[in-house]
Design an enzyme around this catalytic site. Structure first.
Site, PDB file in Angstrom:
ATOM      1  N   LYS A 269       0.856  -1.189   0.000  1.00 32.09           N
ATOM      2  CA  LYS A 269       0.000   0.000   0.000  1.00 32.09           C
ATOM      3  C   LYS A 269       0.885   1.230   0.000  1.00 32.09           C
ATOM      4  CE  LYS A 269      -4.520   0.751   0.239  1.00 32.09           C
ATOM      5  NZ  LYS A 269      -5.551  -0.204  -0.208  1.00 32.09           N
TER       6      LYS A 269
HETATM    7  N1  GLU Z   1      -7.331  -0.050  -3.476  1.00 33.25           N
HETATM    8  C1  GLU Z   1      -8.052  -1.278  -3.728  1.00 33.25           C
HETATM    9  C2  GLU Z   1      -8.077  -2.143  -2.475  1.00 33.25           C
HETATM   10  O1  GLU Z   1      -7.891  -1.665  -1.376  1.00 33.25           O
HETATM   11  C3  GLU Z   1      -7.534  -2.012  -4.958  1.00 33.25           C
HETATM   12  C4  GLU Z   1      -6.119  -2.458  -4.881  1.00 33.25           C
HETATM   13  C5  GLU Z   1      -5.580  -3.051  -6.164  1.00 33.25           C
HETATM   14  O2  GLU Z   1      -6.329  -3.219  -7.116  1.00 33.25           O
HETATM   15  O3  GLU Z   1      -4.385  -3.334  -6.185  1.00 33.25           O
HETATM   16  O4  GLU Z   1      -8.350  -3.308  -2.535  1.00 33.25           O
END
Ligand code: GLU
Length: 446
Positions: A138
């Site tokens: 993240k």
């Molecule tokens: N931000 C989204 C999540 O928290 C998608 C993450 C992604 O597709 O890598 O799952």
């Protein structure tokens, strides 16, 4: 302008206990005690529960409970008025055990290292729950994106991308959109990375514009995943879908799409909300009109098709399904007892604090946990990455069909795990996810 970027790199030097000590036990801005406001503490409480049920050995536990890699970068940006501001950005790679780090980047004033850490670990468990070959990561930048011009946002994104460039790559770390980021931000990231490595590399990022190799169906994927698991949960509890009353908090990429899809599929969406407040209509809100309203007004505020209520009132409505699809820590030990929904579908990451879990369980609320409920987004991100690598693109029907299969299978697996261990869906999802990562880790060794 030239500037050097101070970069602090720590490589898994902090253990879970130390991480829990990072925050003094004080009240935070949202007025909650630290154990409830710190998402990493919330993640670890659930993780620890799964570790105990699995009887995971201490060494593996030590490996899996902490991030593999963390970066903090200073991000200097020349603002439109000529001033130079320096923002702080993070990227945390929690795990690459089952595949490249995967997870979004958020632009928000609330971003902190501990929040990004929790979100990175959630991505690891989430990818494992739906069984796609990714680890978890993240990123985030502490900023108020609504106060930045398009040019400032572009310079911020490019400079941040340069700062974390060494982690990025289709086989190492693949970002995506998250809170307040979108396909344009992903396009800037793709461009900065591709220029840096000297070749067009669409698979370095997902959630891109279709024109740059994005996948059909990605934009709706998280909301569609919510719809699918809500269908499964209602069927499991013997509640008819048609006419089921739903309240959705958040009207953006997740909540807005989920509300639209639920409405179209025949549920009655009685309440919606965003950061301007919430609204209620007993017989159901005309969601297409609300979507239309949002196109000409930035916020739901003032939409004439429903009565204004507060976001707290929305959470406590008498409905079959509640979808918290905005931010973390909205369901807490303080308001959990007031929740009347039969089902909570966690469209956001971490909307429920760990202290609220036992209250919801005791009241028989069926919680579809975030790491299952909102996994539709990363699942279609995986499809996007596969299409980029094969340079062969699927129809929207194929994307949606495969997403449907993945989500229903994962829901069934989590439910059977819950039956097997006599535990909640949340604990079952952690058991399933942590076990898959632990199994892969055992084979790999240290
Ligand atoms: N931000 C989204 C999540 O928290 C998608 C993450 C992604 O597709 O890598 O799952």
């Amino acid at each position: 302008m030239t500037a050097t970027i101070p970069m602090n790199t720590t490589n898994g030097s902090r253990d879970a206990a130390a991480s829990r000590e990072l925050h003094a036990p004080e009240d935070h801005a949202n007025g909650l005690p630290d154990a409830e406001s710190n998402p990493n503490a919330a993640m670890l409480v659930r993780y620890d529960r799964a570790v105990r049920l699995l009887g995971l050995d201490a060494g593996l536990n030590r490996i899996l409970s902490r991030p593999e890699y963390e970066i903090t970068v200073s991000v200097p940006v020349e603002m439109d008025n000529g001033d130079v501001e320096v923002f702080t950005g993070y990227r945390v790679i929690h795990s690459t055990t089952r595949g490249p780090g995967k997870g979004g980047i958020r632009f928000d004033q609330q971003v902190s290292q501990d929040e990004v850490r929790a979100l990175a670990a959630w991505m690891t468990w989430k990818c494992a729950v739906v069984n796609i070959p990714f680890g978890g990561a993240k990123g985030g930048i502490v900023c108020d994106p609504f106060a930045l011009s398009q040019g400032e946002l572009e310079r911020l994104t490019r400079r941040y991308t340069s700062g974390i460039i060494h982690t990025l790559g289709p086989d190492s770390d693949v970002p995506a959109p998250d809170v307040n980021t979108n396909e344009q931000v992903m396009a800037w990231l793709l461009d900065t990375y591709s220029k840096h490595v000297g070749r067009h590399t669409p698979a370095v990022v997902t959630g891109k514009p279709i024109a740059l190799g994005g996948s059909l169906g990605r934009r709706e994927a998280t909301g569609r995943g919510c719809l699918i698991v809500i269908e499964e949960a209602l069927a499991h509890l013997g509640i008819p879908f048609r006419g089921a009353r739903v309240a959705v908090q958040g009207f953006g990429k997740v909540g807005g799409i989920a509300a639209e899809l639920l409405h179209t599929a025949g549920a009655t969406v009685v309440a919606i909300g965003d950061r301007s407040g919430a609204m209620y209509r007993k017989d159901g809100i005309d969601i297409p009109s609300a979507v239309q309203w949002l196109k000409s007004h930035a916020l739901l505020e003032g939409f004439p098709g429903a009565d204004a209520i507060t976001n707290d009132e929305l959470l406590a409505l008498d409905v079959e399904v509640l979808v918290p699809a905005a931010m973390e820590n909205v369901i807490t030990s303080r308001n959990a007892a007031a929740i009347r929904a039969r089902i909570i579908c966690e469209g956001a990451n971490g909307p429920t604090t760990a202290a609220a879990d036992p209250i919801l369980d005791a009241n028989g609320v069926f919680v579809i946990p975030d790491i299952l409920a909102n996994a539709g987004g990363v699942t279609v991100s995986y499809f996007e990455w596969v299409q980029n690598r094969a340079a062969y693109y699927w129809s929207e029907a194929e994307v949606n069909g495969r997403l449907d299969g993945v989500m229903r299978r994962a829901f069934g697996e989590v439910r059977r795990t819950a039956d097997q261990h006599g535990c909640s869906m949340r604990t079952a999802a952690y058991v399933l996810g942590v076990n898959r990562v632990a199994t892969a880790r055992r084979f790999r060794g240290i």
